[in-house]
Scaffold this active site. Structure first.
Site: not given
Length: 282
Positions: A214, A233-235
């Site tokens: 990330w 994977a970034d919220i």
């Protein structure tokens, strides 16, 4: 200085205003940019004097190196028409209409970008900005009302306790100091990254403590301006996709892989416009 439109500088200022360290005047349509040129700090003010379709800028500090740096930071040579056209037959068509002319503006220095990405890991955006601001204002320096990130030589000599006082975790303090030490020791040369592929950069940086995929993806997008990265994977991206597709949960990584197939070779722009769709702008 004139460039090809569309280029929405007001959207640029909106996004930059999310970071309290940026010195912005939305009425004047300007931002002050801290630069290190030949080891000397200076502040260049960029003011928009044109429109989205006919963009034009006034720069108060002009020489070739400054113009070159600002052109790279603000991505003035990237054709947004080409990018916009690509997304007109995709699920992101409406986002590209809503945020037309929004460029992929970079952090003002790749070193700043890397440190900020490490500080922001696993924090909500508000506290991440607060913690970064504390770090920069405590250990950095100020020129003409603009703060500069503390240089690697400064950070390399900090103790973990110095950062713990600012509410850094012990590990995050180790990571930030370790990055600075790697630069000072010559083990990490950020300028050399410009000549390397995305894969080469990932393989090199992932070896550093505290640097995961990330973090490298963020550096590739906002430090180096690479056009085809999607940090799945970034919220924030997951929440934006949940909103876009009206899901009752965040999408799985497998679903994200399916969504993004048609967005290449401009995945970084897909990421940017998805982030824009959920950002609260002051």
């Amino acid at each position: 200085m004139r460039i090809l439109g569309p280029y929405n500088f007001d959207s640029v200022l909106d996004r930059l205003s999310l970071d309290p360290l940026h010195v912005i005047n939305k009425v004047k349509r300007s931002v002050k940019v801290p630069l290190i040129i030949k080891d000397q700090p200076l502040v260049a003010e960029v003011t928009a004097i044109g429109t989205t379709d006919e963009p034009e800028f006034r720069i108060d500090e002009e020489n070739n190196e400054i113009i070159e740096r600002l052109t790279h930071i603000f991505q003035w040579k990237q054709s947004l028409t080409e990018v916009d056209d690509h997304f007109q037959t995709t699920d992101l068509q409406q986002l590209f209409k809503d945020h037309r002319g929004t460029p992929l503006v970079l952090d003002f220095d790749p070193y700043n970008c890397l440190l900020k990405s490490i500080i922001h890991q696993q924090l909500n955006l508000s506290f991440a900005h607060t913690l970064t601001e504390r770090f920069v204002k405590t250990f950095g320096f100020e020129v003409d009302g603009v703060y500069f990130y503390p240089q690697p030589e400064t950070v390399a000599h900090l103790n973990i306790a110095d950062l713990r006082e600012l509410q850094f975790s012990g590990r995050k303090a180790e990571y930030v100091i370790g990055i600075a030490q790697a630069i000072v020791d010559g083990k990490l040369d950020l300028q050399s990254l410009y000549d390397k592929s995305d894969e080469e950069i990932m393989n090199e940086l992932i070896k550093l403590r505290g640097v995961g995929p990330w973090t490298v993806q963020n550096l590739l997008i906002f430090g180096l301006g690479r056009p085809n990265l999607f940090p799945a994977a970034d919220i924030g991206l997951q929440n934006a996709l949940k909103k876009l597709y009206e899901l009752d949960r965040k999408p799985t990584l497998e679903e994200i892989d399916l969504y993004k197939k048609g967005w290449e070779p401009y995945l970084s722009f897909a990421s940017l416009y998805l982030w824009r769709s959920i950002e609260e702008v002051g």
